[in-house]
Design a protein around this motif. Structure first.
Motif, PDB file in Angstrom:
ATOM      1  N   ALA A 239      94.794 -21.701  43.356  1.00  0.00           N
ATOM      2  CA  ALA A 239      94.325 -21.203  44.654  1.00  0.00           C
ATOM      3  C   ALA A 239      95.016 -19.903  45.038  1.00  0.00           C
ATOM      4  CB  ALA A 239      94.555 -22.263  45.727  1.00  0.00           C
TER       5      ALA A 239
ATOM      6  N   ILE B  75      92.788 -20.816  37.093  1.00  0.00           N
ATOM      7  CA  ILE B  75      93.261 -19.893  38.129  1.00  0.00           C
ATOM      8  C   ILE B  75      93.558 -20.710  39.382  1.00  0.00           C
ATOM      9  CG2 ILE B  75      92.751 -17.822  39.476  1.00  0.00           C
ATOM     10  CD1 ILE B  75      90.637 -17.106  37.389  1.00  0.00           C
TER      11      ILE B  75
ATOM     12  N   ARG C  61      93.366 -17.089  43.218  1.00  0.00           N
ATOM     13  CA  ARG C  61      92.017 -16.815  43.718  1.00  0.00           C
ATOM     14  C   ARG C  61      92.071 -16.029  45.022  1.00  0.00           C
ATOM     15  NH1 ARG C  61      88.396 -22.195  42.399  1.00  0.00           N
ATOM     16  NH2 ARG C  61      89.389 -22.726  40.420  1.00  0.00           N
TER      17      ARG C  61
ATOM     18  N   THR D  59      89.354 -23.566  36.645  1.00  0.00           N
ATOM     19  CA  THR D  59      90.545 -24.234  37.167  1.00  0.00           C
ATOM     20  C   THR D  59      91.850 -23.672  36.614  1.00  0.00           C
ATOM     21  OG1 THR D  59      90.338 -25.927  35.448  1.00  0.00           O
ATOM     22  CG2 THR D  59      89.294 -26.388  37.583  1.00  0.00           C
TER      23      THR D  59
ATOM     24  N   ALA E 155      87.956 -18.486  49.143  1.00  0.00           N
ATOM     25  CA  ALA E 155      88.971 -17.434  49.217  1.00  0.00           C
ATOM     26  C   ALA E 155      88.387 -16.163  49.820  1.00  0.00           C
ATOM     27  CB  ALA E 155      89.534 -17.147  47.826  1.00  0.00           C
TER      28      ALA E 155
ATOM     29  N   ARG F  34      89.156 -13.468  36.990  1.00  0.00           N
ATOM     30  CA  ARG F  34      87.898 -13.850  37.638  1.00  0.00           C
ATOM     31  C   ARG F  34      87.469 -15.244  37.171  1.00  0.00           C
ATOM     32  NH1 ARG F  34      89.563 -10.390  40.335  1.00  0.00           N
ATOM     33  NH2 ARG F  34      88.601  -8.381  40.878  1.00  0.00           N
ATOM     34  N   LEU F  35      86.845 -15.987  38.066  1.00  0.00           N
ATOM     35  CA  LEU F  35      86.483 -17.372  37.764  1.00  0.00           C
ATOM     36  C   LEU F  35      85.565 -17.491  36.560  1.00  0.00           C
ATOM     37  CD1 LEU F  35      85.878 -18.865  41.329  1.00  0.00           C
ATOM     38  CD2 LEU F  35      87.904 -19.077  39.891  1.00  0.00           C
TER      39      LEU F  35
ATOM     40  N   SER G 278      89.694 -18.517  33.433  1.00  0.00           N
ATOM     41  CA  SER G 278      88.466 -18.887  34.145  1.00  0.00           C
ATOM     42  C   SER G 278      88.663 -20.234  34.846  1.00  0.00           C
ATOM     43  CB  SER G 278      87.277 -18.978  33.185  1.00  0.00           C
ATOM     44  OG  SER G 278      87.494 -19.983  32.207  1.00  0.00           O
TER      45      SER G 278
ATOM     46  N   LEU H  60      84.313 -14.510  41.953  1.00  0.00           N
ATOM     47  CA  LEU H  60      85.324 -14.791  42.965  1.00  0.00           C
ATOM     48  C   LEU H  60      85.053 -16.129  43.637  1.00  0.00           C
ATOM     49  CD1 LEU H  60      85.753 -11.300  44.717  1.00  0.00           C
ATOM     50  CD2 LEU H  60      87.266 -12.342  43.024  1.00  0.00           C
ATOM     51  N   ASP H  61      86.117 -16.732  44.140  1.00  0.00           N
ATOM     52  CA  ASP H  61      86.025 -18.020  44.817  1.00  0.00           C
ATOM     53  C   ASP H  61      85.469 -17.820  46.231  1.00  0.00           C
ATOM     54  OD1 ASP H  61      87.201 -21.005  44.922  1.00  0.00           O
ATOM     55  OD2 ASP H  61      87.643 -19.987  46.809  1.00  0.00           O
TER      56      ASP H  61
END
Length: 520
Positions: free
Chosen positions: A385, A383, A388, A381, A431, A368-369, A379, A427-428
């Motif tokens: 794309a 993760i 995400r 960056t 995404a 998770r971000l 956390s 979450l992003d």
């Protein structure tokens, strides 16, 4: 112009599947690889042909792959299904030994009243399931072998690997009516387990004790004459490269289209771990692929994302159904065990250089971000794309699927949950919206169902495959239990299924568990 990716060997894919089998059997990774090496060494002493050694090779790697397909029922009756299988492998081979194991494990992990209740109900309904257990296992194994494009000789040998020399196996075959390749794999499996725990002497002693009962006496005699030669070098280090180098004949490879097919089959088999998971991998792959394309990822990244999604939950095989199917809150220890499953997925895929890139994405589906995810607590960056998108796709699919402790959320409620996760920084946002856009497109309603099933029978089959009882299905569909019972009998007749696990296999094989719309 970029070079085409290296083709993956079929042996790599099958050996990767074997690592999941290890987890489900409660064995260390590479147990099945070790048993295959043992079987191949015995085959060489017998001077078997290249064709027969190929049968030994692939049936050795795939043997027991179906043993997790009824883990839901195993956990229901015996508690920790993985512990049960681990104990069964090392228990004695007589009917009395099996009876003692069943009595000892019945209701394991439950309260005293629960254990008493389980002991009372098992003779009434549990024994019927137990009598079909091996049939479920070999049918699932045969289905996977067929999906992998393996030949009839390998498939038959796999089925007969569940037989015993004395005739007390799955189909009652005995003696030399069982294929030699099957007898080799059956012996090598138990020998590998005993050798790891007690060394060569313990393995040879066990084989002599079971000679003429569980095992072919001539093969046991051969093993005992060459025991230390056959078992040499198996007690340390990785044997991954060794088993790949041992493939008889020309190494078979799979092209890009075949790779997608095989990974889909592997993901389907991981989903059979629990009726609550059936169809999950393909749903996540569909959502992630569409979202990745919608967000403008390059084609190669979309392909990797889709493939990673198909196998992202292989690690679930290493966690007991006593945890996955638990209806009450998990303990701290159980929660920590759940949090290992993305790591186990990555670990299995890392053995193969080509699959390692998929593992690097798959391991991220619970990150998770805001750093609250697992297994590494990444956390921001850290993760990428692809991670995400996979996390959002998995979160949406999970929310819309039933779990033991909750009902499935409707699509609107699931979307709301994901948007809350965005607002709290987990979450992003891009995404999530891309995944929701894909989920908003409904698939066409099916007109013709496989095996002549009616739309109502498909509704019943889906719930049956999820593990619901006839009464629970009746409540859900507003039918009488008697009507549901009639539907279930029709389903079994039309599909050839004999129990929930084989009905689930049929539903999965025909794409009935991942539709976005109900039949009615």
């Amino acid at each position: 112009m970029a070079a085409a990716p290296a083709r993956v060997r079929l042996a790599e894919l099958v050996a990767t599947i074997s690592l999941g089998t290890d987890l489900g059997l409660g064995q260390p990774m590479e147990h099945v690889i070790r048993q295959t090496i043992i079987a191949l060494r015995l085959a060489a002493l017998l001077d078997l042909s290249e064709q027969d050694r190929t049968v030994v090779y692939y049936s050795g790697l795939l043997a027991w792959v179906g043993c997790h397909t009824d883990a839901y029922e195993q956990a229901k009756w015996f508690g920790d299904d993985i512990a049960m299988k681990r104990e069964a492998m090392l228990a004695g081979d007589s009917a009395a030994d099996l009876a003692r194991l069943l009595v000892r494990r019945l209701g394991s992990g439950g309260s005293l009243p629960d254990r008493v209740r389980t002991a009372v109900t098992f003779p009434l309904s549990g024994l019927r399931w137990f009598s079909t257990l091996l049939e479920s296992h070999w049918k699932a194994t045969d289905l996977l072998a067929k999906q992998l494009g393996l030949g009839e000789d390998i498939r038959r040998s796999l089925v007969e690997s569940y037989e015993r020399w004395d005739g007390r196996g799955a189909a009652g075959l005995r003696g030399e009516s069982i294929r030699l390749t099957s007898r080799l794999v059956h012996l090598a499996d138990v020998v590998a387990a005993f050798e790891r725990l007690g060394g060569a002497d313990a393995a040879l002693r066990m084989a002599r004790e079971r000679s003429g009962g569980q095992f072919d006496p001539d093969l046991v005699a051969l093993l005992c004459r060459h025991g230390h030669e056959v078992l040499d070098g198996l007690d340390g280090g990785s044997h991954w490269a060794q088993v790949l180098d041992s493939e008889p004949g020309l190494a078979r490879t799979v092209d890009e289209a075949e790779l997608d097919h095989v990974l889909g089959a592997i993901g389907d088999f991981a989903d059979l771990k629990s009726p609550y998971f059936i169809g999950h991998a393909r749903t996540v792959a569909h959502l992630a692929e569409g979202a990745g394309a919608g967000l403008g990822l390059v084609a190669d990244d979309v392909t990797r994302l889709r493939r990673a999604a198909l196998v992202h939950d292989l690690g679930r095989l290493g966690v007991s159904n006593g945890i996955w199917d638990k209806r009450t809150p998990l303990t701290l220890a159980e929660t920590e065990r759940v949090r290992t499953h993305p790591y186990l997925t990555e670990r299995m895929l890392a053995f193969s250089p080509r699959l390692a890139e998929l593992g690097a994405i798959a391991v991220l589906h619970h990150e998770r971000l805001d750093g609250s995810g697992y297994p590494r607590g990444l956390s921001g960056t850290a993760i990428p794309a692809t991670g995400r998108i996979l996390a959002a796709a998995d979160r949406y699919a999970t929310a819309t699927e039933e779990r033991p402790h909750r009902r499935a959320a409707d699509p609107a409620a699931a979307a709301a949950q994901l948007r809350v996760d965005v607002r709290r920084g987990a979450l992003d946002g891009d995404a999530v919206e891309a995944v929701l856009a894909v989920a908003g497109h409904r698939t066409p309603r099916r007109r013709a169902w496989p095996a002549g099933l009616t739309a109502r029978e498909v509704d019943v089959l889906r719930l049956l495959a999820r593990g619901l009882t006839n009464r629970e299905i009746a409540d859900r569909l507003v039918l009488s239990p008697k009507t549901v019972g009639a539907h279930v009998e029709h389903i079994y007749t039309k599909t050839g299924a004999t129990n929930r696990a084989t009905a689930g296999l049929f539903a999965m094989r025909h794409g009935l568990m991942s539709d976005f719309e109900p039949a009615n």
